[in-house]
Design a protein around this motif. Structure first.
Motif, short mmCIF file in Angstrom:
data_model
loop_
_atom_site.label_atom_id
_atom_site.label_comp_id
_atom_site.label_asym_id
_atom_site.label_seq_id
_atom_site.Cartn_x
_atom_site.Cartn_y
_atom_site.Cartn_z
N ALA A 1 1.00 -1.18 0.10
CA ALA A 1 -0.10 0.04 0.00
C ALA A 1 0.67 1.35 -0.02
N ARG A 2 2.01 1.17 0.69
CA ARG A 2 2.70 2.34 0.71
C ARG A 2 3.61 2.55 -0.69
N ASP A 3 3.88 1.57 -1.35
CA ASP A 3 4.50 1.65 -2.66
C ASP A 3 3.39 2.27 -3.60
N LEU A 4 2.30 1.59 -3.39
CA LEU A 4 1.38 2.24 -4.42
C LEU A 4 0.79 3.71 -4.30
N ALA A 5 0.86 3.90 -3.05
CA ALA A 5 0.44 5.39 -2.66
C ALA A 5 1.55 6.32 -3.36
N VAL A 6 2.74 6.08 -3.20
CA VAL A 6 3.85 7.02 -3.94
C VAL A 6 3.72 7.01 -5.39
N LEU A 7 3.58 5.76 -5.95
CA LEU A 7 3.50 5.74 -7.40
C LEU A 7 2.30 6.39 -7.99
N GLU A 8 1.16 6.19 -7.30
CA GLU A 8 -0.13 6.81 -7.72
C GLU A 8 -0.09 8.31 -7.73
N ALA A 9 0.57 8.67 -6.74
CA ALA A 9 0.49 10.33 -6.37
C ALA A 9 1.49 10.94 -7.40
N ASP A 10 2.46 10.39 -7.77
CA ASP A 10 3.31 11.28 -8.70
C ASP A 10 3.93 10.48 -10.06
N ARG A 11 3.48 10.95 -11.01
CA ARG A 11 4.03 10.26 -12.28
C ARG A 11 5.44 10.42 -12.51
N THR A 12 6.33 11.44 -12.05
CA THR A 12 7.81 11.52 -12.24
C THR A 12 8.27 10.29 -11.36
N ILE A 13 7.75 9.79 -10.38
CA ILE A 13 8.47 8.77 -9.56
C ILE A 13 8.34 7.39 -10.37
N GLY A 14 9.48 6.88 -11.01
CA GLY A 14 9.24 5.61 -11.92
C GLY A 14 9.37 4.28 -10.82
N TRP A 15 9.96 4.36 -9.64
CA TRP A 15 10.19 2.97 -8.83
C TRP A 15 10.38 3.65 -7.30
N THR A 16 10.06 2.63 -6.31
CA THR A 16 10.17 2.78 -5.00
C THR A 16 10.93 1.62 -4.32
N LEU B 1 12.28 -3.39 -4.25
CA LEU B 1 11.97 -2.57 -5.34
C LEU B 1 10.58 -2.83 -5.85
N CYS B 2 9.80 -1.71 -5.94
CA CYS B 2 8.54 -1.68 -6.69
C CYS B 2 8.55 -0.74 -7.98
N VAL B 3 8.19 -1.03 -9.27
CA VAL B 3 8.70 -0.31 -10.15
C VAL B 3 7.45 -0.18 -11.19
N ARG B 4 7.26 0.86 -12.16
CA ARG B 4 6.23 0.97 -12.94
C ARG B 4 6.72 -0.19 -14.27
N ARG B 5 5.57 -1.15 -14.66
CA ARG B 5 5.67 -2.05 -15.38
C ARG B 5 6.34 -1.71 -16.75
N ARG C 1 13.53 9.05 -11.51
CA ARG C 1 13.53 9.42 -10.07
C ARG C 1 12.92 8.31 -9.31
N GLY C 2 13.33 8.13 -8.35
CA GLY C 2 12.77 7.00 -7.56
C GLY C 2 12.32 7.43 -6.04
N TRP C 3 11.85 6.65 -5.16
CA TRP C 3 11.68 7.17 -3.69
C TRP C 3 11.91 6.23 -2.99
N PHE C 4 12.33 6.56 -1.63
CA PHE C 4 12.60 5.90 -0.80
C PHE C 4 11.58 6.10 0.67
N THR C 5 11.09 4.66 0.98
CA THR C 5 10.06 4.84 2.36
C THR C 5 10.88 4.39 3.35
N GLY C 6 11.01 5.38 4.38
CA GLY C 6 11.67 5.29 5.61
C GLY C 6 11.36 3.91 6.53
N GLU C 7 9.85 3.85 6.38
CA GLU C 7 9.28 2.76 7.26
C GLU C 7 9.54 1.42 6.49
N ALA C 8 10.17 0.28 7.28
CA ALA C 8 10.45 -0.84 6.76
C ALA C 8 9.53 -1.54 6.00
#
Length: 260
Positions: free
Chosen positions: A101-116, A164-168, A197-204
């Motif tokens: 859910a955290r991965d999806l929240a980031v990728l759905e919110a910002d199209r400029t983020i390609g991966w988390t 990793l979670c990434v746009r297919r 660009r990617g994203w790093f989530t601080g929560e494990a």
């Protein structure tokens, strides 16, 4: 119709016994309304040692293939993927609650983020966990930042490719995982960050199991000649992608971080 995230798991017979734990961590994920997951399990080879550990779940698709390493297994599994996003879950690892859910929240919110990616904890044989030193702050990882850090810190990235979670579409445009005997996930991470660009989530988000049979513990994994070759080709790919000037999304005006 529900939207889908594809979870890809490469497995070989020695790690199959951990599949029930991986599945349990996946089954416990709670996705946003309108989303579902599919689980693609791809055996690296043909054996009788994997199927007994697989659950009876319609969301699971299992295939076998010629042995070629985890990168080949994950990449061939993409033929069955129909999710907008692809999440890695190695057979011996576990997702933490809420990771998808955290991965999806980031990728759905910002199209400029390609991966988390997310904070990753070692899962030790006694059941305890240990963190990695030097996790970055939560937030975006600008283009080129991973390669620069990797070069400056002894070929160690600041974010963990196993989370990793990434746009297919981005993953398939880069050809999936690298055709290397190891470090194929690091090579993909470097390539992704060369163009997006990617994203790093601080929560494990991942428990990375340490056990006696894992491939990264074999002597061949640290053979200096092979390791140097793996690092060289992974770096060359990332630099070539950056030099070609391709960026995701197309036309992204943000400059890349210099890694020269």
């Amino acid at each position: 119709m529900p939207r889908r995230v594809t979870v890809v798991t490469a497995v070989h017979a020695p790690s199959a016994r951990f599949l029930p734990d991986a599945y349990e961590s996946l089954r416990e994920q709670r996705l946003p309304d309108g989303w579902e997951w599919q689980w693609l399990v791809q055996e690296d080879g043909h054996s009788d040692g994997v199927r007994p550990y697989l659950p009876d779940d319609a969301r699971l698709s299992f295939r076998q293939g010629r042995p070629g390493g985890p990168g080949v297994a994950r990449t061939i599994a993409l033929a069955r993927a129909d999710g907008a996003y692809v999440k890695v879950l190695d057979a011996d690892d576990r997702l933490t609650p809420g990771a998808l859910a955290r991965d999806l929240a980031v990728l759905e919110a910002d199209r400029t983020i390609g991966w988390t990616t997310s904070r990753t904890l070692d899962l030790l044989p006694d059941g305890s966990t240990a963190g990695f030193p030097g996790d970055p702050d939560e937030g975006p990882v600008e283009r080129g930042a991973v390669l620069r850090h990797w070069k400056e810190h002894g070929f160690r990235a600041q974010v963990h490719p196993a989370s990793l979670c990434v746009r297919r579409d981005l993953l398939t445009a880069l050809g999936g995982w690298m055709a290397l005997p190891a470090s194929e996930d690091t090579g993909l991470l470097l390539a992704l960050n060369a163009v997006s660009r990617g994203w790093f989530t601080g929560e494990a988000g991942l428990l990375y199991r340490k056990w006696e049979g894992q491939v990264t513990g074999h002597a061949a994994h640290t053979d200096p000649a092979e390791r140097n070759a793996r690092m060289a080709v992974a770096e060359a790919r990332a630099r070539a992608l950056a030099d070609l000037g391709w960026a995701f999304p197309a036309g992204d005006p943000r400059p890349a971080v210099s890694f020269t």
